[in-house]
Design a protein around this motif. Structure first.
Motif, PDB file in Angstrom:
ATOM      1  N   GLY A 144      38.675  48.351  39.973  1.00 30.82           N
ATOM      2  CA  GLY A 144      39.057  47.006  40.414  1.00 30.82           C
ATOM      3  C   GLY A 144      40.520  46.745  40.113  1.00 30.82           C
ATOM      4  O   GLY A 144      40.965  46.917  38.975  1.00 30.82           O
ATOM      5  N   GLY A 192      37.160  40.069  33.117  1.00 28.82           N
ATOM      6  CA  GLY A 192      37.446  39.224  34.278  1.00 28.82           C
ATOM      7  C   GLY A 192      36.201  38.599  34.876  1.00 28.82           C
ATOM      8  O   GLY A 192      35.170  38.454  34.210  1.00 28.82           O
ATOM      9  N   ASP A 193      36.288  38.258  36.154  1.00 32.00           N
ATOM     10  CA  ASP A 193      35.230  37.487  36.811  1.00 32.00           C
ATOM     11  C   ASP A 193      33.873  38.185  36.813  1.00 32.00           C
ATOM     12  O   ASP A 193      32.838  37.526  36.908  1.00 32.00           O
ATOM     13  CB  ASP A 193      35.627  37.199  38.272  1.00 32.00           C
ATOM     14  CG  ASP A 193      36.560  36.003  38.383  1.00 32.00           C
ATOM     15  OD1 ASP A 193      37.133  35.604  37.347  1.00 32.00           O
ATOM     16  OD2 ASP A 193      36.732  35.480  39.499  1.00 32.00           O
ATOM     17  N   GLY A 196      43.251  41.554  44.235  1.00 31.75           N
ATOM     18  CA  GLY A 196      41.916  40.969  44.181  1.00 31.75           C
ATOM     19  C   GLY A 196      41.881  39.592  44.824  1.00 31.75           C
ATOM     20  O   GLY A 196      42.618  39.317  45.777  1.00 31.75           O
ATOM     21  N   GLN A 197      41.037  38.725  44.289  1.00 33.99           N
ATOM     22  CA  GLN A 197      40.955  37.363  44.841  1.00 33.99           C
ATOM     23  C   GLN A 197      42.299  36.656  44.729  1.00 33.99           C
ATOM     24  O   GLN A 197      42.708  35.922  45.628  1.00 33.99           O
ATOM     25  CB  GLN A 197      39.958  36.528  44.056  1.00 33.99           C
ATOM     26  CG  GLN A 197      38.528  36.957  44.125  1.00 33.99           C
ATOM     27  CD  GLN A 197      37.752  36.171  43.085  1.00 33.99           C
ATOM     28  OE1 GLN A 197      37.511  34.988  43.241  1.00 33.99           O
ATOM     29  NE2 GLN A 197      37.363  36.827  42.013  1.00 33.99           N
ATOM     30  N   ALA A 198      42.983  36.879  43.610  1.00 30.17           N
ATOM     31  CA  ALA A 198      44.263  36.190  43.412  1.00 30.17           C
ATOM     32  C   ALA A 198      45.241  36.571  44.518  1.00 30.17           C
ATOM     33  O   ALA A 198      46.060  35.755  44.946  1.00 30.17           O
ATOM     34  CB  ALA A 198      44.835  36.540  42.044  1.00 30.17           C
ATOM     35  N   GLU A 253      40.976  50.881  43.464  1.00 25.11           N
ATOM     36  CA  GLU A 253      40.835  49.583  44.136  1.00 25.11           C
ATOM     37  C   GLU A 253      40.329  49.804  45.562  1.00 25.11           C
ATOM     38  O   GLU A 253      40.879  50.609  46.304  1.00 25.11           O
ATOM     39  CB  GLU A 253      42.179  48.838  44.126  1.00 25.11           C
ATOM     40  CG  GLU A 253      42.267  47.644  45.053  1.00 25.11           C
ATOM     41  CD  GLU A 253      41.166  46.599  44.883  1.00 25.11           C
ATOM     42  OE1 GLU A 253      40.885  46.202  43.738  1.00 25.11           O
ATOM     43  OE2 GLU A 253      40.569  46.198  45.909  1.00 25.11           O
ATOM     44  N   ASP A 254      39.310  49.043  45.914  1.00 25.74           N
ATOM     45  CA  ASP A 254      38.657  49.208  47.211  1.00 25.74           C
ATOM     46  C   ASP A 254      39.478  48.647  48.368  1.00 25.74           C
ATOM     47  O   ASP A 254      39.591  49.262  49.427  1.00 25.74           O
ATOM     48  CB  ASP A 254      37.294  48.494  47.128  1.00 25.74           C
ATOM     49  CG  ASP A 254      36.500  48.620  48.406  1.00 25.74           C
ATOM     50  OD1 ASP A 254      36.785  49.542  49.181  1.00 25.74           O
ATOM     51  OD2 ASP A 254      35.586  47.812  48.627  1.00 25.74           O
ATOM     52  N   LYS A 263      36.510  31.785  35.162  1.00 23.43           N
ATOM     53  CA  LYS A 263      36.933  32.417  36.422  1.00 23.43           C
ATOM     54  C   LYS A 263      38.336  31.940  36.805  1.00 23.43           C
ATOM     55  O   LYS A 263      38.517  31.101  37.687  1.00 23.43           O
ATOM     56  CB  LYS A 263      35.920  32.121  37.537  1.00 23.43           C
ATOM     57  CG  LYS A 263      34.450  32.373  37.163  1.00 23.43           C
ATOM     58  CD  LYS A 263      34.143  33.802  36.718  1.00 23.43           C
ATOM     59  CE  LYS A 263      32.667  34.050  36.486  1.00 23.43           C
ATOM     60  NZ  LYS A 263      32.337  34.828  35.304  1.00 23.43           N
ATOM     61  N   ARG A 264      39.319  32.482  36.124  1.00 23.22           N
ATOM     62  CA  ARG A 264      40.717  32.091  36.341  1.00 23.22           C
ATOM     63  C   ARG A 264      41.615  33.322  36.226  1.00 23.22           C
ATOM     64  O   ARG A 264      41.269  34.292  35.543  1.00 23.22           O
ATOM     65  CB  ARG A 264      41.172  31.091  35.268  1.00 23.22           C
ATOM     66  CG  ARG A 264      40.592  29.709  35.425  1.00 23.22           C
ATOM     67  CD  ARG A 264      41.316  28.926  36.516  1.00 23.22           C
ATOM     68  NE  ARG A 264      40.783  27.588  36.687  1.00 23.22           N
ATOM     69  CZ  ARG A 264      39.768  27.271  37.482  1.00 23.22           C
ATOM     70  NH1 ARG A 264      39.153  28.212  38.168  1.00 23.22           N
ATOM     71  NH2 ARG A 264      39.359  26.029  37.604  1.00 23.22           N
ATOM     72  N   VAL A 265      42.813  33.239  36.832  1.00 27.51           N
ATOM     73  CA  VAL A 265      43.755  34.358  36.774  1.00 27.51           C
ATOM     74  C   VAL A 265      44.177  34.628  35.326  1.00 27.51           C
ATOM     75  O   VAL A 265      44.165  35.773  34.858  1.00 27.51           O
ATOM     76  CB  VAL A 265      45.008  34.067  37.636  1.00 27.51           C
ATOM     77  CG1 VAL A 265      46.021  35.189  37.498  1.00 27.51           C
ATOM     78  CG2 VAL A 265      44.631  33.881  39.091  1.00 27.51           C
ATOM     79  N   GLN A 320      42.380  25.563  48.644  1.00 31.66           N
ATOM     80  CA  GLN A 320      43.689  26.221  48.781  1.00 31.66           C
ATOM     81  C   GLN A 320      43.838  26.830  50.163  1.00 31.66           C
ATOM     82  O   GLN A 320      44.899  26.764  50.782  1.00 31.66           O
ATOM     83  CB  GLN A 320      43.823  27.328  47.742  1.00 31.66           C
ATOM     84  CG  GLN A 320      44.129  26.814  46.367  1.00 31.66           C
ATOM     85  CD  GLN A 320      44.569  27.944  45.444  1.00 31.66           C
ATOM     86  OE1 GLN A 320      44.821  29.061  45.874  1.00 31.66           O
ATOM     87  NE2 GLN A 320      44.656  27.653  44.172  1.00 31.66           N
ATOM     88  N   ASN A 364      48.801  27.386  38.344  1.00 29.70           N
ATOM     89  CA  ASN A 364      48.482  27.093  36.947  1.00 29.70           C
ATOM     90  C   ASN A 364      48.651  28.302  36.038  1.00 29.70           C
ATOM     91  O   ASN A 364      48.106  28.332  34.950  1.00 29.70           O
ATOM     92  CB  ASN A 364      47.050  26.546  36.838  1.00 29.70           C
ATOM     93  CG  ASN A 364      46.034  27.510  37.445  1.00 29.70           C
ATOM     94  OD1 ASN A 364      46.408  28.558  37.967  1.00 29.70           O
ATOM     95  ND2 ASN A 364      44.768  27.165  37.376  1.00 29.70           N
ATOM     96  N   ALA A 374      34.440  52.582  44.365  1.00 30.29           N
ATOM     97  CA  ALA A 374      33.463  53.216  43.484  1.00 30.29           C
ATOM     98  C   ALA A 374      32.085  52.879  44.031  1.00 30.29           C
ATOM     99  O   ALA A 374      31.796  51.721  44.336  1.00 30.29           O
ATOM    100  CB  ALA A 374      33.617  52.676  42.069  1.00 30.29           C
ATOM    101  N   PRO A 429      43.646  40.827  39.003  1.00 28.07           N
ATOM    102  CA  PRO A 429      44.452  40.523  37.813  1.00 28.07           C
ATOM    103  C   PRO A 429      43.923  41.203  36.549  1.00 28.07           C
ATOM    104  O   PRO A 429      44.714  41.718  35.749  1.00 28.07           O
ATOM    105  CB  PRO A 429      44.334  39.002  37.684  1.00 28.07           C
ATOM    106  CG  PRO A 429      43.967  38.518  39.036  1.00 28.07           C
ATOM    107  CD  PRO A 429      43.218  39.611  39.718  1.00 28.07           C
ATOM    108  N   ALA A 430      42.597  41.244  36.375  1.00 25.14           N
ATOM    109  CA  ALA A 430      42.045  41.844  35.156  1.00 25.14           C
ATOM    110  C   ALA A 430      42.298  43.349  35.130  1.00 25.14           C
ATOM    111  O   ALA A 430      42.748  43.903  34.116  1.00 25.14           O
ATOM    112  CB  ALA A 430      40.544  41.561  35.073  1.00 25.14           C
TER     113      ALA A 430
END
Ligand code: FAD
Length: 540
Positions: free
Chosen positions: A232, A508-509, A261-263, A255-256, A516-518, A383, A271, A305, A235-236
């Motif tokens: 993955g 991470g998430d 990632g989401q970020a 990384e797929d 669930k934050r960056v 967003q 923030n 993976a 960010p994590a």
């Protein structure tokens, strides 16, 4: 807003010092080039760092073999950009304009020097990152996508390239330029395709094939054992990659889809501490990727993976989608969450062709001046709506519940409510999608009236039902009822990130109970490495 790198046009350049050049001389070799001779060929592996001692070099457009307009390099400058760090292939050729003397430093030796002399590393990386930023904005670099306006596969590549900061240019399928390129490549006009350089057709047009041409698709072998594999690249995972590299661990990040990632799908993270005017999530994590590469961490994208097993030798083997395997002493699961596919008929056909799970520049381009629908009541949906409203004719936010106050941050909800081109439709549900090859409308059920109505739209953004990505863990670790990975005291482990299986960590998430934050994902990815280090040390 902060960005990925400095602006090459305005940045003050710091030259490498005499001491740096002396260090390079000890490991490099001087060569003399005649006018027109190449120092680096586009599409070929980058094996050295060319530092110009005397003469002039130019960067050459691999499509036309002509010089890029602002690309002259003089003595004291070097040729190359970020693919030097990642170990990929060159995006453009480098050629001598006049007879030139170049100090060629083998790539591995240069990376070693950069790790030993931080000031030198800073100078080189700052310029390379700024060059990548410029070639992204000028769409230089040799990759041309033809037909993204109508073809789902080409759109996927546009999304992959854009989210991974790979420069490319796009031509509409029926444009005159597209016809010229098709003829040069010996292809039928009017069919979508992807080409690198003048005529290297990428067939089949998949993200993996593009990564292969750019040299970013590293070949993995089970006998090649890493200390840690991070699965993955959000960010994590990238934070774990930075700290693992910095602590001297041999690390690989798989990384797929796209680093970030989401970020990486958020146009503005507001923030995250240290960026008072916000930063695009992709730029934030992209900076982390460069930092991790600087410390020697390797990245493989797009690689998914699909399974995990532990052998009697205590090593973990990560199975990949193509049957290859990668081995390591420890695993960090940083696979985050993913929006669920909703059960509409025909959804597979329309994914990437009107149904999207992320709202980035690429998707925004495909729905410019159109009506757009966003399903979801969380911050990510809010967003996305704000971002899309910059270019769409109107954005319809569809939520099942009676309002958004409970699920969306206050500041975001106020912005949505105040926006003249955003309408929030509460107690609504999309019941069906329409369109053969591309989405053209959706049917919405209004729970207030019990009536169905149709919205003509070519873009539906699904941002509900985030589920953790854990199937690849093959049942080796305990999960909670929602499928998140249990860690710490809930599985009788002293470390907060240790799972029920020693040697596998989760951050991470994807981790049960995580915020669930960056910022928290970055924090967890950074902190877990001390536990990984202890495990690797104890097991080797
Ligand atoms: C649109 C949007 C806006 C957001 N805005 C904010 C914000 O402003 N502030 C904030 O703090 N948070 C925000 N968030 C939340 C934040 O982005 C997440 O909490 C954070 O990205 C989680 O990081 P992660 O690394 O744990 O997981 P992810 O970001 O989910 O990354 C996981 C990565 O793993 C990859 N992966 C999954 N399965 C596999 C596999 N089998 N093999 C290989 N790779 C795999 C995925 O492709 C993905 O890249 C936002 C989220 C979204 C969607």
């Amino acid at each position: 807003m902060e960005q990925f790198a400095a602006d090459l046009a305005t940045m003050v350049r710091t030259p490498l010092t005499e001491a740096h050049v002396a260090a390079m001389r000890r490991v490099g070799k001087e060569v003399t080039l005649q006018p027109g001779e190449l120092i680096q060929e586009a599409g070929a592996p980058i094996t050295m760092f060319p530092y110009l001692l005397e003469g002039e070099l130019e960067a050459v457009d691999p499509r036309t073999n002509a010089r890029y307009s602002t690309s002259s390099l003089g003595p004291g400058q070097f040729f190359g950009e970020l693919n030097f760090l990642s170990g990929g292939n060159a995006l453009m050729s480098g050629r001598a304009v006049v007879e030139s003397r170049v100090l060629c430093v083998p790539r591995e030796a240069m990376l070693r020097l950069m790790s030993e002399i931080p000031e030198m590393s800073d100078i080189v990386i700052t310029v390379m990152a700024a060059r990548r930023r410029r070639i992204m904005s000028t769409q230089e670099g040799g990759l041309t996508l033809i037909g993204g306006d109508v073809d789902r596969d080409v759109r996927r590549i546009a999304s992959f390239a854009s989210r991974n900061r790979i420069p490319y240019s796009e031509l509409d399928l029926h444009s005159d330029e597209a016809a010229v390129v098709a003829e040069r490549c010996g292809l039928q006009q009017g069919a979508p395709f992807v080409v690198f350089g003048a005529d290297q057709v990428i067939d089949p047009p998949t993200p993996r094939a593009v990564a292969r041409v750019l040299g970013q698709d590293i070949s993995l072998h089970t006998e090649d054992v890493f200390d840690v594999i991070v699965v993955g690249g959000g960010p994590a995972g990238v934070a774990a990659g930075v700290y693992a590299g910095a602590e001297g661990l041999r690390a690989l990040v798989l990384e797929d889809v796209a680093i970030g990632g989401q970020a990486g799908t958020s146009s503005r993270i507001e923030n995250y501490m240290g960026f008072p005017t916000g930063i695009p999530g992709g730029d934030l994590v992209g900076r982390g990727e460069i930092q991790a590469m600087k410390f020697g961490t390797r990245f493989a994208t797009p690689r998914r993976a699909t399974g995990l097993r532990q052998c009697t030798d205590k090593l973990f083997h990560v199975m990949l989608e193509d049957g290859q395997e990668a081995s390591a002493r420890a695993i960090v699961a940083a696979t985050g969450v993913q929006y669920r596919r909703l059960p509409w008929e025909g959804i597979e056909r329309l994914e990437g062709a009107g149904v999207y799970y992320a709202a980035t520049e690429v998707e925004a381009r495909y729905c410019r001046d159109s009506e757009v629908a966003v399903i979801g009541g969380g911050n990510s949906a809010g967003q996305a709506a704000m971002f899309l409203a910059r270019t769409a004719r109107h954005v319809h936010v569809l939520v099942r519940g009676p309002g958004l106050a409970a699920s969306m941050s206050d500041y975001l909800l106020s912005r949505l409510e105040a926006h003249p081109r955003i309408t929030i439709h509460t107690r609504t549900q999309v019941v069906s999608l329409h369109g053969r090859d591309m989405l053209d409308s959706i049917t919405i059920r209004d729970a207030h009236s019990g009536q169905d109505w149709t919205l003509r739209t070519n873009a539906l953004f699904v941002m509900v039902g985030a589920a953790p990505n854990t199937t690849w863990l093959s049942g080796l670790v305990e999960l909670d009822e929602q499928g998140f990975v249990k860690t710490g005291t809930s599985v009788s482990q002293p470390s907060g990130y240790a799972t029920s299986c020693p040697g596998i960590f989760a951050v991470g998430d994807v981790r049960a109970g995580s915020v669930k934050r960056v910022a928290s994902a970055v924090g967890e990815g950074s902190v877990v490495i001390s536990d990984v280090w202890a495990h690797v040390n104890a097991s080797s």
